[in-house]
Design an enzyme around this catalytic site. Structure first.
Site, PDB file in Angstrom:
ATOM      1  N   GLY A  15      16.521 -11.307   3.646  1.00 10.99           N
ATOM      2  CA  GLY A  15      15.771 -10.051   3.616  1.00 10.99           C
ATOM      3  C   GLY A  15      16.420  -8.984   4.483  1.00 10.99           C
ATOM      4  N   GLN A  16      15.794  -7.804   4.491  1.00  6.17           N
ATOM      5  CA  GLN A  16      16.345  -6.665   5.243  1.00  6.17           C
ATOM      6  C   GLN A  16      16.445  -6.943   6.741  1.00  6.17           C
ATOM      7  OE1 GLN A  16      16.612  -2.958   4.701  1.00  6.17           O
ATOM      8  NE2 GLN A  16      16.670  -3.043   2.496  1.00  6.17           N
ATOM      9  N   GLN A 115       4.992 -23.822   7.598  1.00  2.00           N
ATOM     10  CA  GLN A 115       6.108 -23.727   8.544  1.00  2.00           C
ATOM     11  C   GLN A 115       5.752 -24.350   9.889  1.00  2.00           C
ATOM     12  OE1 GLN A 115       7.766 -19.740   8.485  1.00  2.00           O
ATOM     13  NE2 GLN A 115       8.423 -19.985   6.374  1.00  2.00           N
ATOM     14  N   VAL A 132       8.029 -12.891  13.568  1.00  2.10           N
ATOM     15  CA  VAL A 132       8.285 -11.472  13.309  1.00  2.10           C
ATOM     16  C   VAL A 132       7.475 -11.012  12.096  1.00  2.10           C
ATOM     17  CG1 VAL A 132      10.081  -9.787  12.680  1.00  2.10           C
ATOM     18  CG2 VAL A 132      10.607 -11.640  14.296  1.00  2.10           C
ATOM     19  N   GLY A 133       7.323 -11.908  11.112  1.00  2.00           N
ATOM     20  CA  GLY A 133       6.633 -11.568   9.866  1.00  2.00           C
ATOM     21  C   GLY A 133       5.179 -11.216  10.099  1.00  2.00           C
ATOM     22  N   HIS A 190       0.069  -6.685  17.247  1.00  2.00           N
ATOM     23  CA  HIS A 190       1.136  -5.850  16.679  1.00  2.00           C
ATOM     24  C   HIS A 190       0.561  -5.151  15.449  1.00  2.00           C
ATOM     25  CE1 HIS A 190       4.805  -4.277  15.158  1.00  2.00           C
ATOM     26  NE2 HIS A 190       4.793  -5.050  14.086  1.00  2.00           N
TER      27      HIS A 190
END
EC number: 1.1.1.37
Length: 328
Positions: A15-16, A115, A132-133, A190
């Site tokens: 991914g980016q 996960q 992070v996701g 976040h």
């Protein structure tokens, strides 16, 4: 004497954010210029992303990084996380048009449950995990709860992008160098409810709060700007903030692994009850890092405005937690 290579697992590797991240890990920016790495790269078991991952690996090969000892491509977290010393969980399902937040939580809940279970089964018992996701705090909470045999403290969520965004806004406002800002922190989730707090911050020993001395700016310009920065970048760029997110992930892991030399940084970590935040809530706190461990900065005074902001972000997190309770 060269160091033993460490295993770094990265999800969403094609991914980016993955693309902005992997080259910096391989060059030694995350774990040090003397630390060899093995990259274990996970993508969804679909032809397109797997093919793209092969292309990214070809480019990594072409950089001839001295520290990149080996890399492997995976479609199953059970192989991707095998013996991992560090795991960066970047891949998540983005919110699609017309998708309710509850749907987003459910879809990602399934990903991070799987996960977490895989990390629990096969990763190093000392694995350091960064989620992070998005929604990062709740995804980290789900992974942590799905990995009962691993220390809860080894699961963290990324608040560093909010922290760095806040530092950048303060530097612009004061005309000072961003590198000179100390004792800044971000509390909470976040999300746009996060509370970036510069009440204790200093620049060259001078109080940032006194330098700025404008509560109106703090409440009505600074906090909304930092909170909605991600949306502003999507609006301007047409896609989400990938390079700055990757940069924040590097900062977070580097500081955790190599230490902060007494400087405060922000990490989303499971609360131990500090500052009245319920235990196990994945919450942004001011921390310092030393010898691979983080420690919350305790004893800070929380004034009425700060308490109000902390309560707002906590309420949002409690709502998310309730929304995924059935998955755990």
């Amino acid at each position: 004497m060269s160091k033993k290579p460490v295993r770094v697992a990265v999800t969403g590797a094609a991914g980016q954010i993955g693309y902005a991240l992997l080259f910096r890990i391989a060059s030694g920016e995350m774990l040090g210029k003397d630390q060899p790495v093995i990259l274990q790269l996970l993508e969804v078991p679909v032809e397109g992303p797997q093919k793209a991952l092969k292309g990214v690996m070809m480019e990594l090969d072409d950089c001839a990084f001295p520290l990149l000892v080996e890399m492997t491509a995976h479609s199953d977290p059970m192989t991707a996380f095998k013996d991992a010393d560090y795991a960066l969980l970047v891949g998540s399902r983005p919110r699609g048009p017309g998708m309710e937040r509850a749907e987003l939580l459910a879809v990602n809940g399934a990903i991070f449950t799987a996960q977490g279970k895989a990390l629990n089964a096969v990763a190093s018992r000392d694995v350091r995990v960064l989620v992070v996701g998005n929604p990062a705090n709740t995804n980290a909470y789900i992974a942590m709860k799905s990995a009962p045999d691993l220390p809860a403290k080894n699961f963290t969520a990324m608040l560093r992008l909010d922290h760095n965004r806040a530092a950048s806004q303060i530097a612009a406002k004061t005309g000072k160098a961003v590198a000179d800002i100390e004792k800044l922190t971000v509390w909470g989730n976040h999300s746009p409810t996060m509370y970036a707090d510069y009440r204790f911050a200093t620049i060259g020993g001078e109080s940032v709060a006194q330098m700025i001395n404008d509560q109106e700016w703090n409440a009505n310009v600074f906090l909304p700007t930092v909170g909605k920065r991600g949306a502003a970048i999507i609006e301007a760029r047409g896609s989400s903030s990938a390079a700055s997110a990757a940069n924040a992930a590097i900062d977070h892991m580097r500081d955790w692994a190599l230490g902060t030399n007494g400087k405060w940084v922000t990490m989303g970590i499971p609360s131990g009850g500090e500052y009245g935040i319920p235990a196990e809530t994945m919450f942004g706190f001011p921390v310092t890092c030393e010898n691979g461990e983080y420690k919350i900065v305790e004893g800070l005074e929380i004034d009425a405005f700060s308490q109000e902001r902390i309560n707002i972000t906590l309420a949002e997190l409690e709502g998310e937690k309730a929304g995924v309770a059935h998955l755990l």
